[in-house]
Design an enzyme around this catalytic site. Structure first.
Site, PDB file in Angstrom:
ATOM      1  N   ASP A 233      22.363  65.520  45.788  1.00  0.00           N
ATOM      2  CA  ASP A 233      22.241  65.463  44.542  1.00  0.00           C
ATOM      3  C   ASP A 233      20.725  65.141  44.027  1.00  0.00           C
ATOM      4  O   ASP A 233      19.888  64.130  44.585  1.00  0.00           O
ATOM      5  CB  ASP A 233      23.063  64.072  44.168  1.00  0.00           C
ATOM      6  CG  ASP A 233      22.806  63.807  42.758  1.00  0.00           C
ATOM      7  OD1 ASP A 233      24.149  63.356  42.231  1.00  0.00           O
ATOM      8  OD2 ASP A 233      22.232  63.706  42.062  1.00  0.00           O
TER       9      ASP A 233
ATOM     10  N   ASP B  85      22.778  69.680  39.532  1.00  0.00           N
ATOM     11  CA  ASP B  85      22.004  69.337  40.273  1.00  0.00           C
ATOM     12  C   ASP B  85      22.797  68.625  41.493  1.00  0.00           C
ATOM     13  O   ASP B  85      22.214  67.832  42.255  1.00  0.00           O
ATOM     14  CB  ASP B  85      21.156  68.198  39.551  1.00  0.00           C
ATOM     15  CG  ASP B  85      21.684  66.722  39.528  1.00  0.00           C
ATOM     16  OD1 ASP B  85      22.871  66.726  39.521  1.00  0.00           O
ATOM     17  OD2 ASP B  85      21.215  65.774  39.727  1.00  0.00           O
ATOM     18  N   GLU B  86      23.921  69.071  41.756  1.00  0.00           N
ATOM     19  CA  GLU B  86      24.790  68.397  42.801  1.00  0.00           C
ATOM     20  C   GLU B  86      25.643  69.483  43.408  1.00  0.00           C
ATOM     21  O   GLU B  86      26.199  70.405  42.517  1.00  0.00           O
ATOM     22  CB  GLU B  86      25.302  67.438  42.043  1.00  0.00           C
ATOM     23  CG  GLU B  86      26.416  66.344  42.752  1.00  0.00           C
ATOM     24  CD  GLU B  86      27.129  65.636  41.714  1.00  0.00           C
ATOM     25  OE1 GLU B  86      27.967  65.015  42.242  1.00  0.00           O
ATOM     26  OE2 GLU B  86      27.003  65.408  40.712  1.00  0.00           O
TER      27      GLU B  86
HETATM   28  N1  DCP Z   1      23.424  64.161  32.814  1.00  0.00           N
HETATM   29  C1  DCP Z   1      23.599  64.193  31.306  1.00  0.00           C
HETATM   30  N2  DCP Z   1      24.761  63.148  30.771  1.00  0.00           N
HETATM   31  C2  DCP Z   1      25.124  62.254  31.603  1.00  0.00           C
HETATM   32  C3  DCP Z   1      24.822  62.472  32.930  1.00  0.00           C
HETATM   33  C4  DCP Z   1      23.976  63.355  33.573  1.00  0.00           C
HETATM   34  O1  DCP Z   1      23.298  64.928  30.481  1.00  0.00           O
HETATM   35  N3  DCP Z   1      26.288  61.392  31.037  1.00  0.00           N
HETATM   36  C5  DCP Z   1      22.579  65.198  33.145  1.00  0.00           C
HETATM   37  C6  DCP Z   1      21.089  64.792  33.184  1.00  0.00           C
HETATM   38  C7  DCP Z   1      20.853  64.413  34.738  1.00  0.00           C
HETATM   39  C8  DCP Z   1      21.682  65.549  35.230  1.00  0.00           C
HETATM   40  O2  DCP Z   1      22.748  65.644  34.361  1.00  0.00           O
HETATM   41  O3  DCP Z   1      19.481  64.590  35.050  1.00  0.00           O
HETATM   42  C9  DCP Z   1      22.132  65.153  36.681  1.00  0.00           C
HETATM   43  O4  DCP Z   1      22.991  64.092  36.720  1.00  0.00           O
HETATM   44  P1  DCP Z   1      23.079  62.933  37.622  1.00  0.00           P
HETATM   45  O5  DCP Z   1      24.334  62.082  37.627  1.00  0.00           O
HETATM   46  O6  DCP Z   1      22.851  63.333  39.022  1.00  0.00           O
HETATM   47  O7  DCP Z   1      21.774  61.890  37.195  1.00  0.00           O
HETATM   48  P2  DCP Z   1      20.323  62.285  37.592  1.00  0.00           P
HETATM   49  O8  DCP Z   1      20.010  63.359  38.412  1.00  0.00           O
HETATM   50  O9  DCP Z   1      19.549  62.174  36.378  1.00  0.00           O
HETATM   51  O10 DCP Z   1      19.642  60.826  38.413  1.00  0.00           O
HETATM   52  P3  DCP Z   1      20.338  60.303  39.760  1.00  0.00           P
HETATM   53  O11 DCP Z   1      21.065  61.467  40.456  1.00  0.00           O
HETATM   54  O12 DCP Z   1      19.049  60.334  40.682  1.00  0.00           O
HETATM   55  O13 DCP Z   1      21.031  59.051  39.762  1.00  0.00           O
HETATM   56 MG    MG Z   2      21.195  63.661  40.311  1.00  0.00          MG
END
Ligand code: DCP
Ligand code: MG
Length: 354
Positions: free
Chosen positions: A4, A98-99
């Site tokens: 992730d 991203d995952e």
């Molecule tokens: N995303 C979004 N709305 C949400 C959750 C996520 O648009 N409610 C988008 C923005 C994030 C991406 O999806 O950058 C990936 O989600 P993640 O939950 O993996 O969050 P991040 O990568 O931003 O942070 P981390 O994984 O480090 O907690």
């Molecule tokens: Mg993420």
């Protein structure tokens, strides 16, 4: 292995604009009713998080840089990281931009002890991602999906966690019980009221109490609390649909932010479909209202589609039809997906989003 990316959208903004490095960055809708998509770790220290109303984020972290999402750029980076995943295993199950889960059981160097080989593979993947994109990822490794997924989150950002067989209870027991899949807004308060706050407390609770609190599915949750999860990594092609949904911490009673989220989700579905050269003839939306009633609406087209605009146009129409017919009650969850998948892109031009 579960991989992730760290603060994905915000990290890309910091990568593309070095002035933002080390600064609080908040990405999301900037309008009156905008919602936070994500925040850099610098901004999270102020309590800002995904799905929070942008107005609230502005109060919590006034000094942040506020940026509109550039979905096509994020998709480009997503393709790069999925290309790297493909080099590490032929069995990759993408969960979002991203995952992904990677089944690496057959890809480990056999000359090393397993734990060592796993750690080296995890480190190798993080290094490959950093070398190719300049971005950091967190990885979790274990003998099943549940533990790998919790593992990748354990030491974010830049975390790497391997949960060995003999460490399962040590790892799971202290975690909040809400981290188990399926324990959500409905069940969590019931467990908390009964004094069950951690996974370990759930694991040690008497079956009769668990049955009262969790109903028929109590044994399923007990298995999860013991770290037992039999699901296999399913490469996307074997899947029947590609979808993305978000559950909110509060009901959303306005259409504009919901349409914005629908569009972001459509972009993500388009990206995952495009990355696998798949398109779908059926577009569906899923909604849940404050009473937890789940509603699905779908429509099947004469031609398969996989561009953001096409998927969003159909999803928006389905959403608006539903609003018209239901009187638009507040929404708890919204999602969009395509199904009836077939190989091949739809060759539509991909437009810049938002
Ligand atoms: N995303 C979004 N709305 C949400 C959750 C996520 O648009 N409610 C988008 C923005 C994030 C991406 O999806 O950058 C990936 O989600 P993640 O939950 O993996 O969050 P991040 O990568 O931003 O942070 P981390 O994984 O480090 O907690
Ligand atoms: Mg993420």
């Amino acid at each position: 292995m579960h991989v992730d990316m760290d603060a994905f959208y915000a990290a890309i903004e910091q990568l593309d604009n070095p002035r933002l490095k080390g600064q609080p960055v908040i990405v999301g809708g900037l309008g009156q009713r905008g919602v936070v998509a994500t925040a850099s770790y610098e901004a999270r220290r102020f309590g800002v998080h995904s799905a929070m109303p942008m107005a609230r984020a502005r109060v919590l972290c006034r000094a942040a840089h506020f940026i509109r999402p550039r979905i096509s750029r994020y998709r480009e980076v997503s393709r790069q990281i999925f290309d790297i995943f493909d080099r590490f295993s032929p069995l990759v199950e993408g969960l979002s931009m991203d995952e992904a889960f990677l089944d690496i059981s057959a890809c480990l160097p056999s000359r090393q002890p397993r734990a060592e080989a796993l750690r080296e593979t995890g480190r190798g993947l993080q290094q490959a991602i950093y070398a190719n994109t300049g971005l950091t990822a967190s990885v979790g490794m274990a003998h099943n999906k549940l533990l790998a997924k919790l593992g990748s989150d354990y030491r974010k950002p830049r975390g790497r966690t391997y949960v060995a067989f003999e460490k399962v209870h040590l790892f799971l027991d202290p975690l909040p019980v809400g981290r188990l899949w399926g324990i959500g807004k409905q069940t969590l308060p019931r467990l908390q009221q009964a004094g069950i706050l951690t996974i370990g407390q759930l694991r040690r609770s008497p079956p009769s109490l668990l049955e009262t609190l969790l109903g028929q599915r109590w044994q399923h949750y007990l298995r999860l609390a013991n770290g037992v999860d039999q699901r296999v990594v399913k490469p996307e092609r074997a899947d029947k649909s590609i979808s993305r949904e978000t559950t909110f911490s509060q009901d959303i009673a306005e259409q504009e932010p919901l349409l914005e989220i629908l569009r972001l989700h459509a972009a993500e579905v388009a990206q995952r479909a495009g990355a696998k050269s798949l398109s779908g003839r059926t577009v569906s939306i899923k909604l849940r209202d404050r009473h937890f009633a789940t509603i699905s609406r779908s429509r099947t087209l004469p031609h398969a589609i996989n561009s953001t605009d096409d998927i969003f146009a159909q999803a928006r129409q389905l959403f608006q039809d539903w609003c018209d017919s239901s009187g638009f009650p507040a929404v708890r969850l919204i999602g969009v997906g395509i199904s009836n998948l077939q190989a091949g892109d739809d060759h539509q031009p991909v437009d810049e989003l938002l």
